[in-house]
Design a protein around this motif. Structure first.
Motif, PDB file in Angstrom:
ATOM      1  N   LYS A  33      -9.851   7.558  10.938  1.00 17.51           N
ATOM      2  CA  LYS A  33      -9.071   8.325  11.907  1.00 17.51           C
ATOM      3  C   LYS A  33      -7.959   7.467  12.507  1.00 17.51           C
ATOM      4  O   LYS A  33      -6.790   7.887  12.562  1.00 17.51           O
ATOM      5  N   CYS A  34      -8.321   6.260  12.977  1.00 14.70           N
ATOM      6  CA  CYS A  34      -7.304   5.397  13.578  1.00 14.70           C
ATOM      7  C   CYS A  34      -6.271   4.954  12.558  1.00 14.70           C
ATOM      8  O   CYS A  34      -5.081   4.798  12.868  1.00 14.70           O
ATOM      9  N   TYR A  35      -6.706   4.762  11.293  1.00 13.57           N
ATOM     10  CA  TYR A  35      -5.763   4.346  10.251  1.00 13.57           C
ATOM     11  C   TYR A  35      -4.708   5.433  10.026  1.00 13.57           C
ATOM     12  O   TYR A  35      -3.519   5.142   9.895  1.00 13.57           O
ATOM     13  N   ARG A  36      -5.178   6.698  10.001  1.00 11.62           N
ATOM     14  CA  ARG A  36      -4.209   7.790   9.815  1.00 11.62           C
ATOM     15  C   ARG A  36      -3.229   7.858  10.972  1.00 11.62           C
ATOM     16  O   ARG A  36      -2.029   8.051  10.788  1.00 11.62           O
ATOM     17  N   GLU A  37      -3.764   7.700  12.221  1.00  9.28           N
ATOM     18  CA  GLU A  37      -2.871   7.779  13.374  1.00  9.28           C
ATOM     19  C   GLU A  37      -1.865   6.627  13.377  1.00  9.28           C
ATOM     20  O   GLU A  37      -0.662   6.834  13.599  1.00  9.28           O
ATOM     21  N   VAL A  38      -2.346   5.418  13.123  1.00  9.59           N
ATOM     22  CA  VAL A  38      -1.449   4.259  13.114  1.00  9.59           C
ATOM     23  C   VAL A  38      -0.444   4.361  11.968  1.00  9.59           C
ATOM     24  O   VAL A  38       0.758   4.105  12.128  1.00  9.59           O
ATOM     25  N   TYR A  39      -0.936   4.767  10.800  1.00 14.69           N
ATOM     26  CA  TYR A  39      -0.051   4.865   9.643  1.00 14.69           C
ATOM     27  C   TYR A  39       1.018   5.933   9.854  1.00 14.69           C
ATOM     28  O   TYR A  39       2.177   5.748   9.508  1.00 14.69           O
ATOM     29  N   GLN A  40       0.601   7.077  10.427  1.00 11.45           N
ATOM     30  CA  GLN A  40       1.559   8.161  10.631  1.00 11.45           C
ATOM     31  C   GLN A  40       2.653   7.742  11.619  1.00 11.45           C
ATOM     32  O   GLN A  40       3.835   7.995  11.406  1.00 11.45           O
ATOM     33  N   GLN A  41       2.242   7.088  12.726  1.00 14.18           N
ATOM     34  CA  GLN A  41       3.225   6.644  13.702  1.00 14.18           C
ATOM     35  C   GLN A  41       4.130   5.572  13.111  1.00 14.18           C
ATOM     36  O   GLN A  41       5.348   5.576  13.323  1.00 14.18           O
ATOM     37  N   ALA A  42       3.535   4.659  12.358  1.00 15.70           N
ATOM     38  CA  ALA A  42       4.345   3.600  11.742  1.00 15.70           C
ATOM     39  C   ALA A  42       5.289   4.167  10.677  1.00 15.70           C
ATOM     40  O   ALA A  42       6.401   3.674  10.492  1.00 15.70           O
ATOM     41  N   LYS A  43       4.814   5.203  10.007  1.00 14.03           N
ATOM     42  CA  LYS A  43       5.662   5.815   8.974  1.00 14.03           C
ATOM     43  C   LYS A  43       6.906   6.438   9.591  1.00 14.03           C
ATOM     44  O   LYS A  43       8.016   6.352   9.051  1.00 14.03           O
ATOM     45  N   GLN A  44       6.723   7.081  10.771  1.00 19.93           N
ATOM     46  CA  GLN A  44       7.878   7.664  11.448  1.00 19.93           C
ATOM     47  C   GLN A  44       8.876   6.580  11.857  1.00 19.93           C
ATOM     48  O   GLN A  44      10.092   6.757  11.733  1.00 19.93           O
ATOM     49  N   ILE A  45       8.347   5.453  12.351  1.00 18.54           N
ATOM     50  CA  ILE A  45       9.238   4.349  12.723  1.00 18.54           C
ATOM     51  C   ILE A  45       9.957   3.799  11.494  1.00 18.54           C
ATOM     52  O   ILE A  45      11.141   3.482  11.527  1.00 18.54           O
ATOM     53  N   GLN A  46       9.218   3.720  10.364  1.00 17.46           N
ATOM     54  CA  GLN A  46       9.831   3.208   9.134  1.00 17.46           C
ATOM     55  C   GLN A  46      10.944   4.129   8.658  1.00 17.46           C
ATOM     56  O   GLN A  46      12.010   3.660   8.224  1.00 17.46           O
ATOM     57  N   GLU A  47      10.712   5.451   8.748  1.00 21.04           N
ATOM     58  CA  GLU A  47      11.744   6.399   8.315  1.00 21.04           C
ATOM     59  C   GLU A  47      12.985   6.287   9.190  1.00 21.04           C
ATOM     60  O   GLU A  47      14.116   6.334   8.708  1.00 21.04           O
ATOM     61  N   ALA A  48      12.753   6.145  10.521  1.00 26.74           N
ATOM     62  CA  ALA A  48      13.902   5.979  11.412  1.00 26.74           C
ATOM     63  C   ALA A  48      14.634   4.667  11.126  1.00 26.74           C
ATOM     64  O   ALA A  48      15.864   4.588  11.149  1.00 26.74           O
ATOM     65  N   TYR A  49      13.874   3.628  10.802  1.00 28.13           N
ATOM     66  CA  TYR A  49      14.457   2.328  10.481  1.00 28.13           C
ATOM     67  C   TYR A  49      15.271   2.406   9.190  1.00 28.13           C
ATOM     68  O   TYR A  49      16.386   1.872   9.099  1.00 28.13           O
ATOM     69  N   ASP A  50      14.705   3.084   8.171  1.00 28.98           N
ATOM     70  CA  ASP A  50      15.428   3.228   6.904  1.00 28.98           C
ATOM     71  C   ASP A  50      16.694   4.044   7.084  1.00 28.98           C
ATOM     72  O   ASP A  50      17.715   3.796   6.445  1.00 28.98           O
TER      73      ASP A  50
END
Length: 460
Positions: A33-50
């Protein structure tokens, strides 16, 4: 072909996010559960960064040739940039250690504040040796008492016995030890407050919950009994109270509020203070009444009425808590006994205590209307031999009967009107529904009318 299985408890390590579940190496030490939450939030940051890194080149710069562009892309790919996903995972991994340190720091600060507030009770101690001795004795007992309170297998009677034994020991120590020889006579009471503040700042719920569980049925019985006696007036109790008088109303409400706050206090002396506040406000009401000497005969009925008005929660449990863990002085003990007597009286209250007949008392308890009885002050005088007074009594009773019957008649007419309107509405809805399902029903009135006309023509 063997499938890879994910064992969430393979290494026995908890989730790095300190959620309480087990983590797994496949999920970087997180639970699913925590992995999905952390990954999803980090993925959004990565997309904004890209998105920011892929912005178009300003138009003022000349376009690059294909060879130059490819070499430029290679150089960009070789530049080491911080990965937001890895940063996010790293920060989440440190959450457990940082949060635990913050929580422990907050608990330590809170404990320090509590100890400082408790230490004010020892300010009157002159000798440092005496102050250190008290703190050492209380600290040792508090640690042992806390361990026993945390153990749910320890019975309530054991805690009561331990507390009573310690208070006796500390009292005897103050009276006999030479280091307390020059201290103030009020030291025993101050040490009592210090002990209560230290012990019950941490273990109040553990102790009181045990009492509340044992006294649950009695608490419910007292609460239901008080609710069933909501109709009792001060006149029935011979209490010199009148809420319509402004001098009585405000102190009465304050007395009620003080009794309600009894359950919210977490130390024995705090609860005793609420009782003494209630007592002071009741005495204020009695003093404002001319010709009244405050004694048990006028105070106890007023206290009984205040209890009925307040309906204090877990009243029986609070009295039991005070009987086992409080050390009241003479005056406080007297008014605590008054409160206990008021609760016992409420439990045994009968018709004769209120000057009512058994029939009237039963009607009141069932919530039914009651005609004037002997408790009405207008007829308390002995005028049986006066025919005019007797006639006036009969007329008064008849007027009450007429008023009662007229009220019942009005209620019955209102109910009849509502039932009639509802019946007509239901019949109309039934007909409308029938007309909707059977459309030829609408032609029946017209056909009947035509048939009647044909009969008239035939007769002519």
């Amino acid at each position: 072909m063997s499938k890879e299985t994910i064992n969430t408890r393979s290494d026995g390590q908890f989730c790095r996010n300190a959620c309480g579940f087990y983590g797994n190496k496949i999920w970087d030490g997180f639970c699913s559960k925590c992995y999905r939450e952390v990954y999803q939030q980090a993925k959004q940051i990565q997309e904004a960064y890209d998105g920011k890194s892929n912005t178009s080149i300003p138009e003022s710069n000349p376009p690059l040739s294909p060879s130059t562009s490819s070499s430029h892309e290679k150089r960009r790919s070789n530049i080491t940039m911080p990965n937001p996903i890895r940063q996010m995972v790293h920060r989440a991994g440190n959450l457990r250690s940082s949060s635990s340190s913050v929580i422990s720091a907050l608990l330590n600060d809170e404990q320090t504040i509590e100890n400082e507030s408790a230490s004010k009770y020892l300010e009157i101690i002159i000798a440092d040796d005496a102050r250190s001795d008290i703190k050492s004795q209380v600290k040792t007992f508090a640690n042992n008492f806390h361990k026993k309170c945390s153990n749910k297998n320890i019975h309530l009677d054991t805690l009561i016995q331990e507390y009573s034994t310690f208070t006796d020991i500390i009292k005897k120590r103050i009276q006999t030890n030479s280091i307390y020889r020059e201290e103030n006579e009020d030291l025993i009471h101050r040490v009592r407050d210090y002990v209560e503040s230290i012990l019950f700042s941490t273990d109040y719920l553990s102790v009181f919950d045990r009492i509340a569980i044992v006294c649950e049925e009695q608490d419910l019985s007292v609460q239901n009994r008080i609710s069933s006696l909501h109709w009792v007036t001060p006149t029935m109790l011979d209490a010199v109270l009148n809420e319509d008088v402004s001098d009585h109303r405000e102190p009465m409400y304050k007395a009620v509020n003080a009794l309600i706050e009894l359950d919210a206090k977490t130390t024995p002396q705090g609860k005793i203070h609420s009782i003494m506040e209630c007592k002071s406000f009741i005495e204020q009401v009695l003093q404002s009444t001319s010709g009244i000497t405050i004694n048990a005969d006028c105070f106890l009925p007023a206290l009984i009425y205040v209890v009925l008005k307040a309906k204090p929660p877990r009243l029986y449990s609070n009295i039991q808590f005070l009987s086992h863990f409080s050390q009241p002085n003479g005056e406080q003990l007297y008014y605590l006994a008054n409160l206990d007597s008021a609760v016992r009286f409420i439990g045994l209250l009968q018709a004769e205590h209120l000057g009512l007949s058994s029939n009237d008392f039963s009607l009141y308890m069932r919530g039914e209307p009651v005609l004037p009885s002997s408790f009405v002050s207008l007829f308390d005088y002995s005028f049986e031999n006066n025919s005019n007074i007797q006639q006036l009594r009969n007329m008064y009773i008849q007027c009450d009967e007429i008023e009662h019957n007229s009220q019942k008649f009005h209620e019955n007419m209102t109910d009849f009107n509502q039932h009639l309107v509802q019946s007509v509405t239901d019949i109309n809805e039934l007909f409308n529904d029938s007309y909707t399902r059977f459309s030829y029903f609408e032609q029946i009135p017209a056909l009947i009318q035509l048939e009647n006309i044909d009969k008239k023509d035939t007769d002519l």
